[in-house]
Write a protein that holds these residues in place. Structure first.
Motif, PDB file in Angstrom:
ATOM      1  N   GLN A  43     -39.670  55.257  24.962  1.00  0.00           N
ATOM      2  CA  GLN A  43     -39.756  53.884  24.461  1.00  0.00           C
ATOM      3  C   GLN A  43     -39.961  53.929  22.950  1.00  0.00           C
ATOM      4  O   GLN A  43     -41.078  54.097  22.465  1.00  0.00           O
ATOM      5  CB  GLN A  43     -40.906  53.139  25.140  1.00  0.00           C
ATOM      6  N   GLY A  44     -38.849  53.782  22.228  1.00  0.00           N
ATOM      7  CA  GLY A  44     -38.924  53.803  20.771  1.00  0.00           C
ATOM      8  C   GLY A  44     -39.469  55.116  20.270  1.00  0.00           C
ATOM      9  O   GLY A  44     -39.057  56.207  20.696  1.00  0.00           O
ATOM     10  N   ASN A  45     -40.443  55.030  19.351  1.00  0.00           N
ATOM     11  CA  ASN A  45     -41.031  56.227  18.761  1.00  0.00           C
ATOM     12  C   ASN A  45     -42.286  56.681  19.494  1.00  0.00           C
ATOM     13  O   ASN A  45     -42.977  57.599  19.033  1.00  0.00           O
ATOM     14  CB  ASN A  45     -41.376  55.963  17.285  1.00  0.00           C
ATOM     15  N   VAL A  46     -42.599  56.033  20.601  1.00  0.00           N
ATOM     16  CA  VAL A  46     -43.805  56.394  21.344  1.00  0.00           C
ATOM     17  C   VAL A  46     -43.580  57.722  22.055  1.00  0.00           C
ATOM     18  O   VAL A  46     -42.548  57.936  22.698  1.00  0.00           O
ATOM     19  CB  VAL A  46     -44.170  55.300  22.372  1.00  0.00           C
ATOM     20  N   ARG A  47     -44.538  58.622  21.923  1.00  0.00           N
ATOM     21  CA  ARG A  47     -44.453  59.917  22.576  1.00  0.00           C
ATOM     22  C   ARG A  47     -44.342  59.717  24.077  1.00  0.00           C
ATOM     23  O   ARG A  47     -45.054  58.927  24.688  1.00  0.00           O
ATOM     24  CB  ARG A  47     -45.705  60.723  22.232  1.00  0.00           C
ATOM     25  N   ILE A  48     -43.418  60.455  24.707  1.00  0.00           N
ATOM     26  CA  ILE A  48     -43.120  60.219  26.115  1.00  0.00           C
ATOM     27  C   ILE A  48     -44.340  60.509  26.995  1.00  0.00           C
ATOM     28  O   ILE A  48     -44.552  59.854  28.019  1.00  0.00           O
ATOM     29  CB  ILE A  48     -41.891  61.044  26.548  1.00  0.00           C
ATOM     30  N   GLU A  49     -45.181  61.469  26.603  1.00  0.00           N
ATOM     31  CA  GLU A  49     -46.403  61.728  27.361  1.00  0.00           C
ATOM     32  C   GLU A  49     -47.341  60.524  27.328  1.00  0.00           C
ATOM     33  O   GLU A  49     -48.046  60.250  28.310  1.00  0.00           O
ATOM     34  CB  GLU A  49     -47.136  62.954  26.809  1.00  0.00           C
TER      35      GLU A  49
END
Length: 1237
Positions: free
Chosen positions: A480-486
């Motif tokens: 989601q955008g620049n949010v880290r996938i973890e």
């Protein structure tokens, strides 16, 4: 089950969403533009959009139509195949990138035209395959449309929707509530708790002045999983007579899934007025009416079964409700902790399963009806096993109890016992359908996450990070955008936690309720399978996720496993496992998650390189020493867990794993990897050892900017200059939370250490810093507020050459400071605080300073209080320190051990900041100051003489734990003050031999734990000081030479005492009747040679009946302690340090006949004992464990042998003959299948 075929329960939409996200991903779009597939991918997007639209219509109907359910399964299969195809394209791109880097053709960011065509040519059927997928999706969408039209004509979907609405009322559905007395009283107490409540007859002006503010309305949430009894509890609370006198109005509204503010407002009004309102009034009109109706009333509103977590809608509903009189309450029941947190203004009440006894009573009534279970012992035994599985769920008891009651045949009951709950036929209001509502209202992306958990067994210990990683591997989490996938995955997990799908157990460990696990199994039966205990079953061809825990394994078992995406083996010891894997990895190439944790395998086959989709590989705690070279072809691999593996070296192309995010390995293993800098996606690197050779230098950390969490950098003595150190570029690691910088402890001092540390400047986002074994003489310039503005914790350890502490007092966020083993520091002054003019350490909560042998002085700053928020101060092993700075009023925990002070530090009062004897004496004459200290421990302070003045000059209302150990010179301790410590619960005074006899010692009744050991003449106040200790649970009296008796008059007051330990009390002659100690559980008496008389007490009934553990050194004590009774509850008997030659002689043997529950017998250090107590062992039919430790004179077992009930046998340091007999006996026990340790 029929209910589970509902379209609303399908995760097909989530699978299509994942596929749609993959189609528009950068890699696939770039690949399409350069390979001629762009138009086909655009058409695939359009096909997916149409299919998702039609699926949305189908899901809204929530029909149970078999045809539509079958079409959805076919659709999901097609989506999986499409996803695998696109993932194969991605793999080929990664492969070409790796090969081009190996051939040194430069870097690769996006596929060039040439590169894309190379990839494209490897699979010439790519266009045909993409078009085949589109054709399948189009055909399936057409079939769905046809079925939906037929359903619309039949109107079945609408009828189902109308019948699905669940509604409750305030009328009792259960005449009696079982096992909820505590919860009921707690909620009622919260509802009636209103100190400023307005009376309904108050003057209107006074009423207006008391009108509640926006947030003053009190809301009590009751939270628990479905079927746990929330509604039943709310009904009984609603109808409790105590509420009728307090509330003017009581209103019940069932909310369920339709949180419509207008509907709810209308229903509340209708409940108040008992009149039906028009459906045409707008919300504003309804809220005006509601405000008018409740304005002069104190009301109770029950909102049952809330699912909506929209804060705006909740505030809109509450707006007119705040017009009620103070004291009005809202009681909310919900399955969601998120809802409870959003709505609740008071403490939430969490409902767990019913207590065992209450649950069995409830369950047996349902199963046996009016029959007595004791008259049907076989059925009762089966019923209890079934009840144990249900974890206290009332609705589950209704479901299974009702099924059992239908047929009293034992075979019927055993069938139910051996069946999974979700496999049993159930009505819509039974446990699994009710729980399924929780699943039904999950968004699609969470449904697939929950369903995946069915491959784990019940009681599995989940960790958030572990779950998120396998969800990522399966593609359940979309960036989601620049949010880290973890972090996105973490939000998923916490959302499920709030919805009660998981329960927190400890630290980062979570569990899933057994019934929730049954639900998860019920919704995942087609694609998930768990095989346990060797119970093999046919594996469906469309199975995607398989978990195996069995010893028997055959290649034929995996004939239909071509579509597997998860394969988990647990505790596998199959000797030919390698050959099975080799064939499996050739046939099942779609695997994304592969786990062999704790399996007895020695190597992986080269065919593992076929698993091009593999993202997660766990081979931890296996015997694998070498990783196959083909492992380096797994370009999609995100997680590799080799913890506990004796890996000798890594493959040469290991750094090809460019997508690797987690490398879990032991410290020595991970440090064997060279060129780790190429793994730029790594999220964690727990340790890095600097070595002076290529691939292991500090510069390897340069480009690893994605590192999160903690890193420990060791062997820093291998760095020679600031310039070399700066190549690590630690200041660009913005996501690191913790940094440990460690030199080897035997490195010696080095003039270059100062420069090296200067070059290791971290990013300003750092939260915790550790510096150990640093040999420099000064601290770095970056250890200052601007560079470390978010730093919360610092640990400085074994820094021998620095003569001053660094300036840390002005670090704005510092909360924890630990300083250890800095031998060169002699003074601590204003340089430590950062400024002589302003307060220092404004946010510091914990301060520990230890092992500072040369530290002598701690200077204060006049008129300025340091550490204004300090909660814990611990000073250890500072023998030269003569005084401490004044204690801040906030301090709660003070611990001083081996400190050279002769007076305790005083609390800060604004005028005095340092402790010395004259100043304290002068101020003790004035009024005492209040301290917040709750735990105070003074240990081994050899110069401490006087505690009297400190205790007299301080008011200690919060003191809970006071320990004074090993203060050999203390001669003044004002015991008369102890009666004022009304919060004191734990008191220990030990090894203070110079304490005088107190004039008067009265201990507060709050004390729960009391230990007196070698405390001078203080024990002369015994037993009188024990009279009022009604809360005492543990009493230890060691080396108290002045105590002569503990009469029954004293023992009778200690009604809560569970543990009594008396040792080395040489003058103790008599004890009162132990039956006075009604709660006693543990009793230990040793080295009391004069204790031969039981005081002449009146009968006290059956006290000491709970005694379970007894430890003595002389069996003659049993005549003294138990002259009238034998504790039938005794489970453990220990005889230690006995000098007797024979145990239990003469009349003592009669006492043995009463030991009906003894399970554990220990004989320890009985150096003179000639033989084992024959009668004791012969009569103990319940004995399970026997220990014989250091009893060298016993030469043989009794003639009658050892009890047949024995399960465990321990022996050590015994006579060789006895040792051999015991060893043979243990072998015999092993052959008879008893459990032996």
């Amino acid at each position: 089950m029929e209910a589970l075929r509902s379209v609303g329960g399908s995760i097909t939409s989530a699978v299509l969403d994942n596929l749609a996200g993959l189609v528009i991903s950068d890699v696939i779009q770039q690949f399409g533009r350069h390979s001629g597939l762009q138009d086909d991918l655009m058409r695939l997007q359009a096909t997916l959009a149409r299919t998702r639209f039609i699926l949305g219509i189908a899901e809204k109907k929530r029909t149970k139509d078999d045809n539509l359910a079958q079409i959805l399964q076919v659709l999901k299969d097609a989506a999986y195949d499409a996803e695998d195809l696109l993932d194969k394209f991605k793999y080929q791109v990664l492969q070409q990138k790796a090969e081009s880097q190996e051939n040194q053709r430069g870097t690769f960011l996006f596929p060039s035209l040439t590169l894309a065509r190379n990839v494209f040519n490897r699979d010439g059927d790519a266009v045909a395959k993409v078009r085949e997928v589109m054709g399948r999706l189009d055909s399936i969408a057409d079939d769905m449309e046809k079925v939906i039209r037929l359903l619309d004509l039949d109107d079945e979907g609408k009828k189902y929707q109308r019948s699905a609405r669940r509604e409750t009322s305030s009328f009792l559905t259960e005449p009696e509530v079982f096992g909820r007395e505590k919860e009921k009283e707690k909620v009622i107490k919260l509802l009636l708790n209103s100190p400023d409540a307005t009376e309904s007859g108050d003057d209107p002006i006074r009423v207006c002045s008391k009108r509640q503010k926006k947030d003053s309305i009190s809301i009590v949430p009751v939270v628990g999983i479905g079927g746990i009894g929330k509604t039943t509890l709310a009904q009984h609370i609603y109808n409790d007579p105590k509420l009728n006198d307090y509330f003017d109005l009581k209103i019940w509204v069932c909310v369920f899934d339709n949180f419509d503010v207008k509907r709810l407002t209308k229903e509340i009004i209708e409940s108040v007025t008992r009149e039906r309102l028009s459906d045409h009034q707008n919300l504003n009109c309804l809220q005006e009416i509601l405000k008018e109706k409740i304005m002069s009333k104190r009301f109770l509103l029950v909102l049952d079964d809330i699912w909506n977590d929209d804060r705006n809608e909740w505030d809109l509903l509450c707006a007119p409700l705040r017009s009620g009189l103070q004291g009005s309450k809202i009681l909310v029941t919900t399955r969601s902790q998120k809802v409870a947190k959003m709505m609740g203004t008071m403490e939430a009440v969490f409902l767990e399963g019913l207590p065992n006894d209450a649950y069995w009573e409830f369950f047996s009534r349902l199963a046996f009806g009016s029959q007595n279970p004791k008259e049907h012992l076989e059925l009762e035994a089966i019923g209890r096993k079934i009840a144990d599985r249900l974890k206290g769920s009332p609705l589950a008891a209704k479901t299974l109890g009702g099924l059992l009651n239908l047929d009293w045949d034992e075979r019927h009951w055993r069938t139910i016992m051996n069946s999974e709950i979700w496999e049993l036929k159930q009505r819509e209001d039974d446990i699994i359908p009710v729980l399924q509502l929780s699943y039904q209202y999950l968004p699609g992306y969470l449904k697939q996450c929950v369903a995946y958990c069915s491959i784990f067994p019940k009681d599995y210990a989940y960790t958030k990070d572990g779950l998120v990683q396998v969800w990522m591997a399966q593609g359940f989490i979309v960036p989601q955008g620049n949010v880290r996938i973890e972090e996105v995955g973490s939000e998923f997990f916490h959302d499920l936690l709030d919805r009660s799908f998981f329960q927190h157990k400890w630290e980062d460990v979570y569990v899933m309720h057994d019934l929730i696990h049954d639900l998860v199994q019920s919704v995942s039966v087609d694609e998930h399978l768990r095989i346990e205990d060797g119970k093999w079953q046919e594996i469906p061809s469309r199975l995607r996720h398989l978990s195996i825990n069995t010893l028997n394994l055959k290649l034929s078992n995996f004939a239909n496993c071509k579509n597997l995406r998860t394969l988990v083996f647990k505790n596998l010891y199959y000797t030919k496992f390698w050959s099975v894997l080799d064939c499996l990895f050739t046939a099942s190439t779609k695997i994304r998650v592969l786990k062999f944790r704790n399996c007895r395998i020695k190597e992986l086959p080269e065919s593992i390189g076929n698993l091009k989709h593999l993202r997660y590989l766990d081979i931890s705690f296996t015997r694998i020493r070498r990783l196959p070279e083909s492992l380096c072809n797994l370009y999609n691999l995100q997680v590799l867990n080799i913890s506990g593996c004796p890996i000798e070296n890594f493959p040469t192309r290991m750094t090809n794993l460019v997508k690797l995010r987690q490398l879990k390995a032991d410290e020595e293993t991970i440090c064997k990897m060279a060129d780790i800098s190429k793994l730029t996606y790594l999220q964690e690197l727990r340790v890095f050892k600097v070595v002076k050779q290529r691939g292991h230098k500090i510069e390897e950390l340069k480009d690893m900017i994605q590192l999160h969490g903690r890193i420990c950098i060791k062997n820093l003595e291998s760095i020679e200059s600031e310039e070399e150190a700066s190549q690590a570029k630690l200041n660009n690691k913005q996501y690191l939370d913790e940094l440990a910088l460690i030199w080897n402890i035997d490195r010696g001092t080095s003039s270059g250490n100062d420069d090296v540390l200067e070059g290791l400047k971290p990013h300003s986002n750092l939260r915790r810093l550790e510096i150990r074994n640093y040999g420099g003489v000064r601290f770095p310039s970056w250890l200052e507020p601007q560079s470390l503005k978010y730093l919360k914790a610092i640990c400085l350890e074994n820094i021998q050459s620095c003569g001053q502490l660094p300036s840390l007092g002005q670090l704005p966020s510092l909360e924890i400071l630990c300083i250890k083993n800095m031998h060169a520091v002699k003074q601590v002054g204003h340089e430590f605080f950062g400024s002589p003019e302003v307060q220092g350490f404004l946010l510091l909560k914990e301060l520990e300073i230890s092992d500072m042998p040369e530290w002598e002085e701690w200077f204060r700053i006049e008129g300025i209080q340091m550490f204004p928020r300090l909660l814990k101060l611990c000073i250890l092993n500072c023998p030269m320190l003569r005084g401490l700075a004044s204690l801040p009023p906030s301090l709660r925990n003070l611990s001083l051990e081996n400190v050279g002070i002769n007076m305790l530090p005083e609390a800060w009062d604004g005028d005095y900041g340092f402790t010395d004897e004259s100043s304290m004496t002068e101020r003790s004459r004035s009024s005492s100051r209040t301290s917040s200290i709750s735990c105070m421990r003074i240990l081994h302070c050899p110069n401490l003489v006087n505690l009297e003045q400190w205790l007299l000059s301080h008011h200690l209302p919060a003191i809970r734990d006071l320990s004074i150990f090993g203060c050999q010179k203390v001669v003044r301790l004002p015991m008369e003050r102890f009666k004022d410590f009304l919060s004191l619960e734990y008191l220990t005074i030990m090894d203070c031999p110079l304490l005088p006899s107190p004039v008067q010692l009265i201990l507060p009744s709050s004390i729960r734990w009391l230990a007196l050991d070698s405390c001078g003449h203080l024990d002369e106040s015994l037993p009188g000081c024990l009279h009022n200790l009604t809360s005492l649970t543990s009493l230890e009296l060691n080396r108290c030479p002045h105590i002569t008796s503990l009469p029954g008059e004293v023992l009778g007051h200690m009604i809560a005492l569970t543990s009594l330990n008396i040792r080395d009390c040489g003058e103790l002659r008599s004890l009162g009747d132990l039956r006075a100690l009604r709660s006693l559980d543990f009793l230990s008496i040793g080295r009391c040679p004069r204790l031969t008389v039981l005081a002449n007490e009146e009968e006290h009934g059956e006290g000491s009946a709970r005694l379970r553990f007894l430890c003595i050194d002389d069996t003659a004590l049993v005549k003294v302690l138990f002259s009238t009774i034998t504790p039938a509850s005794l489970e453990s008997l220990t005889i230690v340090d006995s000098t007797q030659v024979i145990l239990f002689a003469g009349e003592e043997q009669l006492w043995l006949q009463g030991l009906k529950s003894l399970r554990w017998l220990r004989l320890v250090n009985c150096n003179n004992l000639q033989s084992l107590p024959t009668e004791l062992l012969h009569s103990l039919s319940t004995l399970r464990v026997l220990e014989i430790i250091n009893c060298p004179e016993i030469r043989s077992l009794p003639e009658k042998g050892l009890p047949s009930s024995l399960e465990k046998l321990y022996f050590q340091s015994c006579h060789p003959v006895l040792t051999e007999q015991l060893r043979r006996h243990r072998q015999m026990m092993k052959k008879s299948h008893n459990v032996i340790s």
